[in-house]
Design a protein around this motif. Structure first.
Motif, PDB file in Angstrom:
ATOM      1  N   UNK A  80       4.548  28.855  -7.529  1.00  0.00           N
ATOM      2  CA  UNK A  80       3.689  27.730  -8.127  1.00  0.00           C
ATOM      3  C   UNK A  80       2.419  27.999  -7.158  1.00  0.00           C
ATOM      4  N   UNK A 115      11.274  33.341  -1.735  1.00  0.00           N
ATOM      5  CA  UNK A 115      11.992  31.800  -1.301  1.00  0.00           C
ATOM      6  C   UNK A 115      11.933  31.800   0.073  1.00  0.00           C
ATOM      7  N   UNK A 118       9.448  30.589   2.058  1.00  0.00           N
ATOM      8  CA  UNK A 118       9.150  28.947   1.679  1.00  0.00           C
ATOM      9  C   UNK A 118       8.001  28.847   0.859  1.00  0.00           C
ATOM     10  N   UNK A 119       7.684  29.718   0.112  1.00  0.00           N
ATOM     11  CA  UNK A 119       6.734  29.564  -0.944  1.00  0.00           C
ATOM     12  C   UNK A 119       7.465  28.777  -2.058  1.00  0.00           C
ATOM     13  N   UNK A 120       6.564  27.657  -2.456  1.00  0.00           N
ATOM     14  CA  UNK A 120       7.144  26.902  -3.469  1.00  0.00           C
ATOM     15  C   UNK A 120       7.245  27.848  -4.822  1.00  0.00           C
ATOM     16  N   UNK A 121       8.622  27.853  -5.563  1.00  0.00           N
ATOM     17  CA  UNK A 121       8.738  28.362  -6.732  1.00  0.00           C
ATOM     18  C   UNK A 121       9.620  27.450  -7.816  1.00  0.00           C
ATOM     19  N   UNK A 122       9.508  27.518  -9.000  1.00  0.00           N
ATOM     20  CA  UNK A 122      10.202  26.804  -9.879  1.00  0.00           C
ATOM     21  C   UNK A 122      11.782  27.156  -9.822  1.00  0.00           C
ATOM     22  N   UNK A 123      11.846  28.490  -9.783  1.00  0.00           N
ATOM     23  CA  UNK A 123      13.294  28.922  -9.737  1.00  0.00           C
ATOM     24  C   UNK A 123      13.304  30.416  -9.161  1.00  0.00           C
ATOM     25  N   UNK A 204      21.180  30.364   6.822  1.00  0.00           N
ATOM     26  CA  UNK A 204      21.219  29.063   7.461  1.00  0.00           C
ATOM     27  C   UNK A 204      22.516  28.550   8.124  1.00  0.00           C
TER      28      UNK A 204
ATOM     29  N   UNK B  18      17.927  24.798  -2.756  1.00  0.00           N
ATOM     30  CA  UNK B  18      17.266  26.121  -2.913  1.00  0.00           C
ATOM     31  C   UNK B  18      16.317  25.864  -4.163  1.00  0.00           C
ATOM     32  N   UNK B  19      15.157  26.681  -4.190  1.00  0.00           N
ATOM     33  CA  UNK B  19      14.544  26.650  -5.233  1.00  0.00           C
ATOM     34  C   UNK B  19      15.374  26.835  -6.685  1.00  0.00           C
ATOM     35  N   UNK B  37       9.562  18.989  -4.188  1.00  0.00           N
ATOM     36  CA  UNK B  37      10.049  18.653  -5.648  1.00  0.00           C
ATOM     37  C   UNK B  37       9.083  18.714  -6.682  1.00  0.00           C
ATOM     38  N   UNK B  47      11.634  23.185  -5.013  1.00  0.00           N
ATOM     39  CA  UNK B  47      10.739  24.486  -5.309  1.00  0.00           C
ATOM     40  C   UNK B  47      10.923  25.245  -3.680  1.00  0.00           C
ATOM     41  N   UNK B  48      11.286  24.649  -3.050  1.00  0.00           N
ATOM     42  CA  UNK B  48      11.486  25.421  -1.422  1.00  0.00           C
ATOM     43  C   UNK B  48      12.701  25.292  -0.929  1.00  0.00           C
ATOM     44  N   UNK B  49      13.030  26.248   0.030  1.00  0.00           N
ATOM     45  CA  UNK B  49      14.380  26.163   0.698  1.00  0.00           C
ATOM     46  C   UNK B  49      14.248  24.911   1.564  1.00  0.00           C
ATOM     47  N   UNK B  68      12.399  23.802   5.094  1.00  0.00           N
ATOM     48  CA  UNK B  68      13.096  24.650   6.237  1.00  0.00           C
ATOM     49  C   UNK B  68      12.153  25.955   6.715  1.00  0.00           C
ATOM     50  N   UNK B  69      11.140  26.195   5.901  1.00  0.00           N
ATOM     51  CA  UNK B  69      10.230  27.039   6.158  1.00  0.00           C
ATOM     52  C   UNK B  69       8.812  26.914   5.204  1.00  0.00           C
TER      53      UNK B  69
END
Lengths: 212, 251
Positions: A80, A115, A118-123, A204, B18-19, B37, B47-49, B68-69
């Motif tokens: 995103x 991922x 922590x970069x937002x991604x749709x999947x 984690x 998770x994403x 979200x 969208x993020x962990x 978390x990050x």
């Protein structure tokens, strides 16, 4: 994996070993490259000089430059990027050991590293190649199978959304074979996807177990 | 690892989202302060962990997501700890640990008009100086504008600086400042936490300072586990006994 990177991942597909690192979102260094409405994604795919049996020249080859673009375009639909205008996300994919399917392993590792950063991604994006050897379709081809097979079809997809982000085909497949290959690849991708999620969760949960 | 924790009669279940994960719930039941979200048509895609807390309240479940990050993204009103990285004629460029550099105008820092023709700006702040500032203005099309015109803001002259993951800042502060006040009380340190993940410690002696640093690093590492404040409290007591600062439990 890597402490200095914002996110990183290590992936093995048989003998193919790939490491990926992600930095960002961060300031765009050549200022003129930045985009006002979204982040730019830069990707560098590289095969280390000891990754093949004959030493590979460390200078970026034509093939590496093309694969950098292929990997970037396979990841772009997932990220995103409009959340972070005027920034850059740098993805580095380094092949430690090459035995066919480095681009698919590269995409799988890069998606994990994004991922992890922590970069937002749709999947998540997972990738695998289907080959045809002596008229038989096989999943996840290695270098030998690729060289002597009739066809090679790498495929990357976002299984959660059922969307394909990369599809290439080298060789000849009949329309029917193509459909079979597609379902076979999607089956493989779903397995890889589950492994990706497990790996992310594990980073984690492991910390959690240390203190109990 | 799921354990009930917190205030009222809510049952909390904890898991890692998770994403690509999809939360099946009406959008009103999802508490998403940090924008984890993506709502697309009728799907809620993570969208993020992140950490997913499921709270059973009355008629339905409530879903709470905490990332978390992730990098720090400036927000208007945030208090940040910055390091001056460049000086212009009438402003400072400040590294605030974000993808965007902060801009602090000389007149905002001094609280009076500033003329570069009569004064040298480096007299007040130079490269490498640490400041505590507030984000006055930010809209992503231009770099964030900082100000120091408020209580407890300005140049930092003493103390030590540590950096943590910006998404863990809320854990270091704790629910209603529970964690930070516990830390301050037990280590006799004054702690300033910037929203960008930089923390300034002002302590009386190095032993206490070291314990505070260890405790904060422990919070950063174990922030996703329940019962954190209590664990940190016993950790500090343990460290104090180890260093001979106190003899028995409970000071």
């Amino acid at each position: 994996m890597l402490k200095n990177a914002d996110g990183s991942a290590y992936v093995e597909f048989g003998n193919t070993k790939v490491i990926a690192a992600v930095y960002g979102p961060r300031e765009v260094v050549p200022r003129h490259e930045e985009l006002t409405d979204r982040a730019i994604i830069r990707c560098r795919y590289r095969m280390l000089s000891f990754s093949t049996s004959d030493r590979k020249s460390p200078a970026p080859s034509r093939r590496e430059i093309e694969l950098s673009k292929v990997i970037r375009e396979a990841l772009e639909p997932a990220i995103l990027s409009h959340y972070y205008p005027r920034t850059a996300i740098d993805v580095f994919v380094e092949v430690l050991n090459a035995d066919g399917g480095t681009r698919t392993a590269g995409i799988t590792a890069a998606a994990l590293a994004v991922a992890d950063a922590g970069i937002p991604m749709v999947d998540l994006v997972a990738a695998v190649a289907v080959g045809k050897i002596d008229g038989v379709l096989v999943l996840d081809v290695n270098e030998l199978e690729d060289m002597f097979g009739e066809a090679d079809m790498p495929l990357a997809a976002m299984p959660g959304l059922n969307k394909i982000t990369m599809l290439q085909l080298n060789g000849v497949l009949t329309p029917q074979e193509f459909k079979q290959a597609l379902t076979l690849a999607m089956k493989g991708i779903k397995q890889i996807y589950e492994l990706q999620k497990e790996a992310l969760r594990r980073t984690y949960v492991e910390i959690g177990e240390q203190i109990v | 690892m799921a354990k009930s924790e917190g205030s009222t009669q809510t049952i909390t279940k904890r898991s890692i989202a998770l994403p690509g994960d999809i939360i099946q719930a009406p959008p009103d039941n999802i508490i998403d302060v940090h924008n984890c979200v993506l709502k697309e048509k009728d799907l809620n895609i993570v969208t993020v962990v992140s950490l997913l807390d499921i709270e059973e309240v009355g008629e339905g479940s409530r879903y709470k997501l905490i990332p978390l990050k992730g990098r720090y993204i400036p927000k208007e009103g945030d208090v940040v700890v910055g390091i001056v990285k460049d000086v212009t004629l009438s402003s400072w460029i400040v590294d605030i640990n974000a993808p965007y550099d902060g801009v602090l105008n000389a007149s905002d820092y001094l609280g009076r008009p500033f003329s570069p023709t009569t004064e040298n700006i480096r007299k007040y702040l130079d490269i490498g100086d640490v400041i505590v500032a507030k984000i006055a203005q930010f809209d992503r099309t231009r770099n964030p504008v900082l100000t120091t015109q408020d209580k407890d803001l300005g140049k930092v002259v003493e103390g030590s600086l540590i950096e943590i993951e910006p998404s863990k800042v809320a854990r270091v502060i704790g629910k209603r400042h529970s964690m930070i006040s516990m830390l301050e009380e037990m280590t006799q340190c004054k702690i300033i936490v910037g929203n960008n993940g930089r923390i300034i410690l002002k302590c009386n002696d190095t032993e206490h300072e070291y314990i505070a640093v260890l405790a904060i690093k422990k919070i950063e590492r174990e922030s996703h586990m329940p019962g954190l404040t209590e664990r940190i409290r016993s950790f500090i007591i343990e460290e104090k006994i180890k260093r001979g600062l106190i003899k028995h439990e409970g000071e």
